[in-house]
Write a protein that holds these residues in place. Sequence first.
Motif, mmCIF file in Angstrom:
data_model
loop_
_atom_site.group_PDB
_atom_site.id
_atom_site.type_symbol
_atom_site.label_atom_id
_atom_site.label_comp_id
_atom_site.label_asym_id
_atom_site.label_seq_id
_atom_site.Cartn_x
_atom_site.Cartn_y
_atom_site.Cartn_z
ATOM 1 N N ASN A 14 0.916 -1.195 -0.023
ATOM 2 C CA ASN A 14 -0.003 -0.171 0.076
ATOM 3 C C ASN A 14 0.925 1.297 -0.066
ATOM 4 O O ASN A 14 2.112 1.126 0.032
ATOM 5 C CB ASN A 14 -0.855 -0.162 1.041
ATOM 6 C CG ASN A 14 -0.267 0.145 2.717
ATOM 7 O OD1 ASN A 14 0.828 0.537 2.650
ATOM 8 N ND2 ASN A 14 -1.011 -0.566 3.584
ATOM 9 N N ALA A 15 0.346 2.181 -0.150
ATOM 10 C CA ALA A 15 1.169 3.742 -0.199
ATOM 11 C C ALA A 15 1.894 3.975 0.953
ATOM 12 O O ALA A 15 3.136 4.472 0.725
ATOM 13 C CB ALA A 15 0.222 4.784 -0.568
ATOM 14 N N ALA A 16 1.288 3.572 2.255
ATOM 15 C CA ALA A 16 1.977 4.041 3.508
ATOM 16 C C ALA A 16 3.321 3.216 3.294
ATOM 17 O O ALA A 16 4.689 3.685 3.776
ATOM 18 C CB ALA A 16 1.278 3.234 4.492
ATOM 19 N N GLN B 103 5.111 1.917 0.610
ATOM 20 C CA GLN B 103 6.008 2.576 -0.434
ATOM 21 C C GLN B 103 6.624 3.718 0.086
ATOM 22 O O GLN B 103 7.688 3.922 -0.228
ATOM 23 C CB GLN B 103 5.158 2.415 -1.718
ATOM 24 C CG GLN B 103 4.779 1.231 -2.322
ATOM 25 C CD GLN B 103 3.764 1.594 -3.528
ATOM 26 O OE1 GLN B 103 3.209 2.597 -3.739
ATOM 27 N NE2 GLN B 103 3.764 0.363 -4.303
ATOM 28 N N ASN B 104 5.975 4.672 0.829
ATOM 29 C CA ASN B 104 6.524 5.979 1.026
ATOM 30 C C ASN B 104 7.746 5.451 2.065
ATOM 31 O O ASN B 104 8.710 5.922 2.172
ATOM 32 C CB ASN B 104 5.382 6.672 1.806
ATOM 33 C CG ASN B 104 4.520 7.383 0.682
ATOM 34 O OD1 ASN B 104 4.971 7.366 -0.372
ATOM 35 N ND2 ASN B 104 3.389 7.593 1.185
ATOM 36 N N PHE B 105 7.448 4.465 3.096
ATOM 37 C CA PHE B 105 8.347 4.211 4.055
ATOM 38 C C PHE B 105 9.603 3.848 3.522
ATOM 39 O O PHE B 105 10.751 4.078 3.688
ATOM 40 C CB PHE B 105 7.850 3.294 5.169
ATOM 41 C CG PHE B 105 8.869 2.716 5.929
ATOM 42 C CD1 PHE B 105 9.230 3.393 7.093
ATOM 43 C CD2 PHE B 105 9.316 1.241 5.911
ATOM 44 C CE1 PHE B 105 10.237 2.945 7.949
ATOM 45 C CE2 PHE B 105 10.224 1.133 6.745
ATOM 46 C CZ PHE B 105 10.742 1.695 7.649
ATOM 47 N N GLN C 23 10.513 4.091 0.291
ATOM 48 C CA GLN C 23 11.440 5.266 -0.358
ATOM 49 C C GLN C 23 12.256 6.141 0.552
ATOM 50 O O GLN C 23 13.459 6.342 0.051
ATOM 51 C CB GLN C 23 10.181 5.851 -0.931
ATOM 52 C CG GLN C 23 10.704 6.980 -1.901
ATOM 53 C CD GLN C 23 11.334 6.485 -3.271
ATOM 54 O OE1 GLN C 23 11.015 5.643 -3.644
ATOM 55 N NE2 GLN C 23 12.568 7.040 -3.749
ATOM 56 N N LYS C 24 11.537 6.430 1.609
ATOM 57 C CA LYS C 24 12.346 7.354 2.665
ATOM 58 C C LYS C 24 13.427 6.505 3.227
ATOM 59 O O LYS C 24 14.521 7.149 3.513
ATOM 60 C CB LYS C 24 11.349 8.130 3.582
ATOM 61 C CG LYS C 24 10.456 9.091 2.983
ATOM 62 C CD LYS C 24 9.285 9.467 3.961
ATOM 63 C CE LYS C 24 8.541 10.542 3.206
ATOM 64 N NZ LYS C 24 7.359 10.715 4.035
ATOM 65 N N ASP D 109 16.412 6.531 -0.447
ATOM 66 C CA ASP D 109 16.838 7.831 -0.368
ATOM 67 C C ASP D 109 18.308 7.920 -0.225
ATOM 68 O O ASP D 109 19.120 7.990 0.702
ATOM 69 C CB ASP D 109 16.116 8.811 0.712
ATOM 70 C CG ASP D 109 16.514 10.246 0.746
ATOM 71 O OD1 ASP D 109 16.999 10.542 -0.214
ATOM 72 O OD2 ASP D 109 16.146 10.777 1.614
#
Length: 141
Positions: A122-124, A126-128, A130-131, A135
Motif C-alpha cells: 500500500n502507499a504507506a 511504499q513511502n516508508f 522510499q524514505k 533515499d
Amino acid sequence: MGQFEPGKSLSFRLPSDTPSHVLKYLTDNKKEAGRKFSSNIASIFIDAVSQKALSISNGNQMNVPLPKGLTSEELDWLNHPHTKALISQLLYQVVKKPYSPFDLNHQPEKIEAEYPPAFKANAAIQNFAQKAFLDFDDDDD
C-alpha cells in the motif's frame, strides 16, 4: 485386463508392414544397447504415445521443439512456471493482437487464474521504503 502402471511389462508384435528403416533402427539399437535396449525403446515408445494422447485429448496445446545444446541451467529456466507463463503470454499477444505493441501487463484468463497477481504494497509502505531505503541524497561523496 488390469490397468497399466510403471514397471509393468508390455509386449507387442511388429506389424508385417513395418518399414525397413524402422527394422534397421531397431536392429542397430539392439546390437548397440544390448541389455539396455528395452529401456531405450521404452522411452521412445512413451514419447510417441504421449504426443498422440496429448494431440487427441487436448487440441489447444502445441509442442515447440527446443534448440539443441541447451545447458541444464537453461533447461531449468525454460521449465520454470514463470517462464512458461511469459512465453504463453507473448504467444497470446502475437495471436490475438499481431499488429499492436506487446502489453506485458495484460494476462490471459488462464494465466490470471493460475498465477495470482504479485504482492503490491500500500502507499504507506511504499513511502516508508522510499524514505528509509531508497533515499541516497544524504550519502557522503
